[in-house]
Design a protein around this motif. Structure first.
Motif, PDB file in Angstrom:
ATOM      1  N   GLN A 275       0.787  -1.354  -0.030  1.00 55.89           N
ATOM      2  CA  GLN A 275       0.054   0.042   0.023  1.00 55.89           C
ATOM      3  C   GLN A 275       0.664   1.265   0.068  1.00 55.89           C
ATOM      4  OE1 GLN A 275      -2.485  -1.078   3.333  1.00 55.89           O
ATOM      5  NE2 GLN A 275      -4.048  -1.414   2.279  1.00 55.89           N
ATOM      6  N   SER A 276       1.776   1.203   0.910  1.00 58.09           N
ATOM      7  CA  SER A 276       2.820   2.394   0.728  1.00 58.09           C
ATOM      8  C   SER A 276       3.326   2.679  -0.604  1.00 58.09           C
ATOM      9  CB  SER A 276       3.922   2.231   1.830  1.00 58.09           C
ATOM     10  OG  SER A 276       3.496   2.237   3.095  1.00 58.09           O
ATOM     11  N   ALA A 290       2.247  12.078   1.002  1.00 52.21           N
ATOM     12  CA  ALA A 290       1.662  10.903   1.174  1.00 52.21           C
ATOM     13  C   ALA A 290       1.777  10.711   2.809  1.00 52.21           C
ATOM     14  CB  ALA A 290       2.441   9.723   0.565  1.00 52.21           C
ATOM     15  N   ALA A 291       0.739   9.833   3.212  1.00 52.74           N
ATOM     16  CA  ALA A 291       0.861   9.664   4.805  1.00 52.74           C
ATOM     17  C   ALA A 291      -0.010   8.348   5.012  1.00 52.74           C
ATOM     18  CB  ALA A 291      -0.039  10.665   5.395  1.00 52.74           C
ATOM     19  N   PHE A 292       0.415   7.852   6.158  1.00 48.93           N
ATOM     20  CA  PHE A 292       0.015   6.640   6.687  1.00 48.93           C
ATOM     21  C   PHE A 292      -0.904   6.872   8.019  1.00 48.93           C
ATOM     22  CE2 PHE A 292       1.274   1.929   8.418  1.00 48.93           C
ATOM     23  CZ  PHE A 292      -0.172   1.612   8.126  1.00 48.93           C
ATOM     24  N   ASP A 316      11.137   2.217   3.856  1.00 49.95           N
ATOM     25  CA  ASP A 316      11.448   2.283   2.704  1.00 49.95           C
ATOM     26  C   ASP A 316      10.740   3.368   1.758  1.00 49.95           C
ATOM     27  OD1 ASP A 316      13.547   0.554   3.023  1.00 49.95           O
ATOM     28  OD2 ASP A 316      12.374  -1.005   2.559  1.00 49.95           O
ATOM     29  N   TYR A 317       9.812   4.090   2.443  1.00 48.59           N
ATOM     30  CA  TYR A 317       8.866   4.942   1.517  1.00 48.59           C
ATOM     31  C   TYR A 317       8.839   6.400   2.455  1.00 48.59           C
ATOM     32  CZ  TYR A 317       7.576   0.245   0.206  1.00 48.59           C
ATOM     33  OH  TYR A 317       7.677  -1.019  -0.357  1.00 48.59           O
ATOM     34  N   PRO A 318       8.474   7.430   1.296  1.00 51.05           N
ATOM     35  CA  PRO A 318       8.663   8.807   1.845  1.00 51.05           C
ATOM     36  C   PRO A 318       7.093   9.214   2.262  1.00 51.05           C
ATOM     37  CG  PRO A 318       8.329   8.655  -0.430  1.00 51.05           C
ATOM     38  CD  PRO A 318       8.581   7.261  -0.051  1.00 51.05           C
ATOM     39  N   LEU A 319       6.829   8.590   3.447  1.00 54.77           N
ATOM     40  CA  LEU A 319       5.586   8.817   4.116  1.00 54.77           C
ATOM     41  C   LEU A 319       5.913  10.063   4.923  1.00 54.77           C
ATOM     42  CD1 LEU A 319       4.743   5.283   4.964  1.00 54.77           C
ATOM     43  CD2 LEU A 319       3.509   6.583   3.278  1.00 54.77           C
TER      44      LEU A 319
END
Length: 378
Positions: A275-276, A290-292, A316-319
């Motif tokens: 999903q990320s 982007a955000a969780f 590993d993701y730019p959240l």
């Protein structure tokens, strides 16, 4: 190995492009503080993930409304970088929100977090205006009823006016409006809310989102909202975007996913990664954040959940941020504990301390130094 290096390089090229060009809010004329916040969050998202907690200042495990307290602070030594709040029941002009937090206190907590340099995000578990039921009443197509010409449209306008009054009451020490990451119609690809996928069509959802945003911006003159599009239960990019109202109405792409049992740890990690990847890629393409926006594991039965599950899933993701849900403590209605952040003496407290010391996980102290409500790039 060469393929992995190329992919890694490409991913950070995309992130770099996002940093350069993703500076414009969907609102044509935001306040200076709102514009600065968005730009600074863009730049920080390539360096760190901000940690957030719902209702952090209002209550925790074993306490309620005690000045200066925070379960996160009592385990990590500092407050979270992001504060989540919910304005459910504001539609009825009630004194307290859906979880019993007085709106007067919430306003003070929001101001306190803002003055310390933290980020504020607000969701809205509002009741069903067609049936009179709760957010979880999905028995009828309510979205159709609140659209212009719908039978409950005038009631919806009244509810929006009450929400707007609260949002317009959020001001800093100098009278400036406090920027808010506003997350209406959250988890809209799920099926459990009256605005969800089983109760309305994607086109109706797009229409009500656009109407709501336009009403708040143009009619109510609210210039301090950063609009957060939020989903749950999506498998592909098309799933994620099926109710997307358009780039001119969204500033942050986000998703919510929770872990529900110890046995599905590996599946949970792989799901968050999948999903990320989708959300951060779409955000880069659209020049958005982007955000969780919500996650957690109720009562955190895994003592190493923070460094052993959450961090491997998101690292590993730019959240821009990750937020865990509220620490309600013991709930008499269900006769069980209910918390998602660590608390003093809790089984995951030591692991959360290690998690909070990760140089790429930021709580309030690091964020405060960046002065995110001012125009700066460092």
């Amino acid at each position: 190995m060469l393929k992995k290096i190329i992919l890694f390089s490409f991913a950070f090229t995309i992130i770099g492009l996002q940093k350069v060009v993703a500076q414009k809010l969907s609102h044509p004329n935001p306040t200076a503080e709102t514009r600065a916040l968005y730009q600074n969050l863009q730049m920080l998202s390539t360096k760190a993930i901000l940690f957030g907690h719902q209702d952090d200042l209002a209550y925790g495990v074993g306490w309620k409304y005690q000045e200066g307290r925070s379960d996160v602070k009592e385990t990590a030594g500092e407050y979270p970088a992001v504060y989540g709040w919910d304005i459910g029941k504001i539609e009825h002009a009630a004194p307290n929100n859906i979880d019993g937090v007085p709106f007067d206190k919430m306003r003070d907590y929001i101001k306190a977090g803002y003055e310390r340099g933290a980020v504020i995000t607000i969701s809205w578990h509002f009741d069903n205006p067609l049936t009179g039921g709760s957010s979880w009443d999905t028995t009828r197509n309510t979205v159709r009823a609140i659209l212009p010409m719908g039978e409950k449209h005038q009631l919806y306008l009244q509810w929006l006016d009450r929400a707007a009054n609260f949002l317009l009451s959020l001001k800093g020490a100098k009278g400036e409006y406090i920027p808010v990451l506003f997350r209406p119609f959250h988890e809209l690809t799920g099926h459990w809310f009256w605005w969800g996928s089983r109760s309305t069509s994607p086109e109706e959802m797009k229409e009500i989102w656009r109407f709501t945003a336009d009403y708040l911006r143009k009619t109510k003159k609210i210039d301090h909202l950063i609009m957060v599009y939020n989903t749950n239960d999506f498998k592909t990019s098309a799933d994620f975007l099926r109710s997307y109202p358009g780039d001119e109405y969204v500033d942050v792409l986000s998703f919510d996913t929770y872990q529900f049992d110890l046995k599905n740890k590996d599946r949970f990690i792989s799901e968050i990664k999948r999903q990320s990847e989708i959300v951060t890629r779409l955000a880069a393409e659209k020049n958005k954040l982007a955000a969780f926006a919500e996650t957690g594991f109720e009562n955190i039965p895994d003592p190493n959940w923070w460094t052993g599950t959450l961090w491997p899933a998101i690292k590993d993701y730019p959240l821009s941020y990750v937020l865990v849900w509220r620490n309600a403590g013991y709930m008499p209605s269900s006769k069980k504990m209910h918390y998602y952040a660590p608390h003093k003496g809790g089984r995951s407290a030591k692991d959360f301390k290690r998690f909070s010391q990760n140089p790429r996980v930021w709580l309030e102290k690091k964020l405060r130094t960046k002065k995110i409500y001012q125009n700066q790039t460092n």
